[in-house]
Design an enzyme around this catalytic site. Structure first.
Site, PDB file in Angstrom:
ATOM      1  N   HIS A   1      -8.079  -4.925  -0.635  1.00  0.00           N
ATOM      2  CA  HIS A   1      -6.822  -4.226  -0.386  1.00  0.00           C
ATOM      3  C   HIS A   1      -5.853  -5.074   0.420  1.00  0.00           C
ATOM      4  O   HIS A   1      -4.642  -4.861   0.374  1.00  0.00           O
ATOM      5  CB  HIS A   1      -7.089  -2.905   0.330  1.00  0.00           C
TER       6      HIS A   1
ATOM      7  N   SER B   1       0.843  -1.186   0.000  1.00  0.00           N
ATOM      8  CA  SER B   1       0.000   0.000   0.000  1.00  0.00           C
ATOM      9  C   SER B   1       0.886   1.246   0.000  1.00  0.00           C
ATOM     10  O   SER B   1       1.671   1.436  -0.926  1.00  0.00           O
ATOM     11  CB  SER B   1      -0.950  -0.029   1.202  1.00  0.00           C
TER      12      SER B   1
END
Length: 681
Positions: free
Chosen positions: A654, A539
């Site tokens: 995610h 991320s």
């Protein structure tokens, strides 16, 4: 690895824009063409051993089933080999204390998915309090942030016919009473912010269509989101509404007078402060210095005041915590009558019990000395709290307290690897501007000479990375002789908000400089060599890996870049990207692009510099960080002649994985790649 025609992305032309079409046939054909050679190269017998070892850790019944209290029951969500998508279940405290608790299963997500013919992933449940009779259950398709919401009856174990239900969206709901909710969702045109989150909050009554719900609060399209919460504590009933102006600034209001004459009362604390209201108390956690009344309070302080008095204009605040250069507030939790506060002293956790009103602080007795990370969960309607402690080589211990007296250990996790001969050391290295940067090194005792080393970093959003036990890391890396390093670089929250704010926007370069300094220090100390040093991040940490690849490639032997941000010219146009402009800056603003362009990995690929091999991973179902970042970066790197291993999971959101099988697969992929690149196996 397969390649694309050579092209270098620039501001005027992006040759790989078509890869942003998440589920387009051409883009998915490209994904499959990249996945195949990666799996062919890395899936060998050792990979399968790693995958099996990781899955054993993830699925074992010996894990601690962590719980939260809701009334008389303790609730847990559990995944294992027999239940890969998980069970939402509950038990009593007496049963939980036993070696084999009697779990009452409320929802079997695997069974529900089969019945609905849907790929459901659990996304949480909001239980109405204090009745505990209904829940608003969120279910995600494949692990995305967007979810479907359905009302669930806790007594019948069935979803409520014609109950509260929402189609797939990034929704937000709060119980007002058994027949009323506050809801923010996709109501149609104009109801979402530019970041894709709710812009409007409505009051929705049972038995009426959503289209008839009445608007009670609105934000602007340029806001990140609006939110609503309802406290139903008898005598302290409150409805709070929030308007996130950006990622770090929020206006908070109390809504009074519903349903007859609504009145919004602004809680006039700094917009960048975090607010917490518990019974009669308001806590204000500062991110920047605050001059209020006749006093000034430094960033990182925790202040307390009676809530109604603050609304009336009092300037008399109590200081609960004030940071120093070594110590920062990490998190806190309320019981009914006590505040539990966790601080970090040079990244090691300390826990104290605070008495409201007097704000007297006392250490919590009985925490193991070897614990580096402590996480507290508390029942804010009673005096119970659970405290979980662990360290790099110390498995978790779950203890229970009741506000007074010694802690009672209720659960302990097994050791998943032999840590008897492991050592943990903390070092500090000056960054480019002279700031001391701490990092931890975990390695076999008596290790001689440099060895394969994995350096992990994140460095963003004020997220503190503390030493904690990981059975997967231990089994797949440490037990095989690898060295693990955790870098506590700026951008995180290890030393309070200032550790983060100095690395925002135009200060972003400090994150990379800190990480590169740690990498160099590891080599200078003889812990590793450049060709045996790998780094991993996901991320925001994936952005860091992209910067390491394009700006500091000579310092690493391999990099793992997961669910990353990489195209910082377009990040704000992709999915939730607009919500992070307060962190990174606005690429459409020429002044901001001037500093963003200096590090944006996608725009800084070189065809002439030597890059270490990189494993790039993402998820098709990630609706937070767009998979186009990883896809386009990979295509451009291949076109420039660099060595890239690419893998995209078709689901997983995610997190990159939707169940333990996928988590184990992803772990094996990462460690198999690193061992192959750094140890020559």
């Amino acid at each position: 690895m397969t390649s694309q025609a050579a092209a270098t992305p620039d501001d005027a032309h992006d040759p790989y824009l078509w890869l942003e079409d998440v589920t387009g046939d051409e883009a998915l054909d490209w994904v499959r063409a990249q996945n195949e050679p990666t799996l062919a190269a890395l899936r060998d017998e050792e990979f399968e051993r790693m995958r099996a070892e990781a899955l054993e850790v993830l699925d074992t019944d010996a894990r601690i089933p962590y719980v939260v209290r809701r009334g008389e029951y303790l609730y847990n969500f559990w995944r294992d080999a027999a239940n890969p998508r998980g069970l939402w279940r509950r038990t009593t405290l007496d049963s939980y204390r036993s070696d084999s608790p009697d779990w009452d299963v409320l929802i079997d997500v695997d069974e529900l998915g089969r019945a609905d013919d849907e790929n459901w992933v659990w996304a949480g449940a909001g239980v109405i309090e204090p009745e505990y009779t209904r829940a608003l259950v969120a279910l995600s398709r494949g692990g995305s942030d967007a979810s479907v919401v359905r009302e669930f009856d806790m007594a019948t174990r069935e979803f409520v016919d014609d109950g509260f239900a929402l189609p797939e969206a990034k929704s937000q709901l709060a119980w007002v009473d058994i027949d009323t909710v506050l809801v923010g969702t996709d109501f149609g045109d104009g109801s979402l912010t530019d970041s894709g989150y709710p812009r409007v909050i409505k009051r929705w009554r049972r038995g009426t269509p959503l289209s008839e719900a009445r608007t009670v609060f609105e934000g602007a399209r340029t806001d990140v989101r609006v939110s609503a919460s309802v406290d139903r504590t008898p005598g302290f009933e409150r409805t709070l509404l929030g308007r996130a102006l950006d990622f770090w600034n929020e206006e908070v209001y109390e809504l009074r007078g519903l349903p007859e004459g609504p009145e919004l009362i602004r809680i006039d604390a700094p917009t960048d402060a975090s607010l917490s209201i518990h019974r009669e108390w308001l806590l204000i956690e500062l991110r920047t210095d605050w001059f209020y009344g006749a006093n000034s309070y430094p960033a990182g302080s925790l202040l307390a005041v009676e809530y109604e008095a603050f609304l009336s204009g009092t300037t008399e605040l109590s200081v609960v915590f004030e940071p120093d250069e070594h110590t920062a507030l990490n998190h806190y939790a309320w019981t009914r009558d006590r505040l539990l506060m966790v601080t970090l002293a040079d990244v090691a956790s300390r826990v104290e019990i605070v008495t409201p009103g007097e704000w007297r602080r006392e250490p919590v007795p009985g925490i193991p000395e070897a614990a580096n990370t402590v996480v507290v969960a508390a029942d804010d309607t009673g005096d119970e709290f659970f405290l979980d402690s662990s360290g790099f080589v110390t498995p978790s211990r779950l203890m229970r307290g009741t506000g007074a007296g010694p802690l009672d250990q209720v659960k302990s996790a097994p050791a998943f690897f032999d840590a008897e001969n492991m050592t943990v050391a903390q070092y500090f290295v000056p960054s480019q501007d002279g700031t001391p940067i701490p990092y931890f090194v975990v390695r076999p005792a008596g290790a001689r000479g440099p060895g394969p080393t994995m350096l992990y970093g994140y460095g963003g959003f004020e997220s503190a990375n503390t030493p904690a036990y990981s059975g997967v890391l231990g089994r797949l890396w440490l037990a095989r002789g690898g060295t693990y390093v955790l870098a506590n670089i700026r951008g995180g929250g290890e030393y309070g908000p200032g550790w983060h704010t100095q690395a925002m926007r135009e200060g972003r370069h400090k994150v990379a400089e800190d990480f590169a300094s740690v990498a160099t220090d590891l080599v200078n100390r003889g812990i590793t060599t450049v060709d045996r040093l790998g780094a991993q991040g996901g991320s925001n940490g994936g952005l860091l890996m992209g910067i390491m690849l394009t700006r500091y490639p000579e310092r690493f032997g391999a990099l793992v870049c997961s669910v990353p941000l990489l195209d910082m010219k377009r990040y704000h146009l992709l999915l939730a990207g607009a919500s992070w402009m307060a962190e990174y800056g606005d690429p459409d603003n020429p002044d901001d692009w001037a500093f963003i362009s200096e590090y944006s990995p996608y725009q800084n690929i070189s065809a002439t510099r030597h890059y270490p091999p990189v494993l790039m991973t993402t998820s098709t179902r990630d609706d937070r960080v767009h998979p186009g970042h990883a896809r386009k970066m990979t295509a451009a790197l291949l076109a420039a002649g660099h060595r890239v291993f690419y893998y995209e999971n078709i689901e997983g959101g995610h997190a990159g994985a939707a169940d333990n099988q996928q988590v184990a697969f992803k772990a094996a992929l990462t460690y198999s790649f690193l061992w192959r690149m750094l140890a020559g196996s």
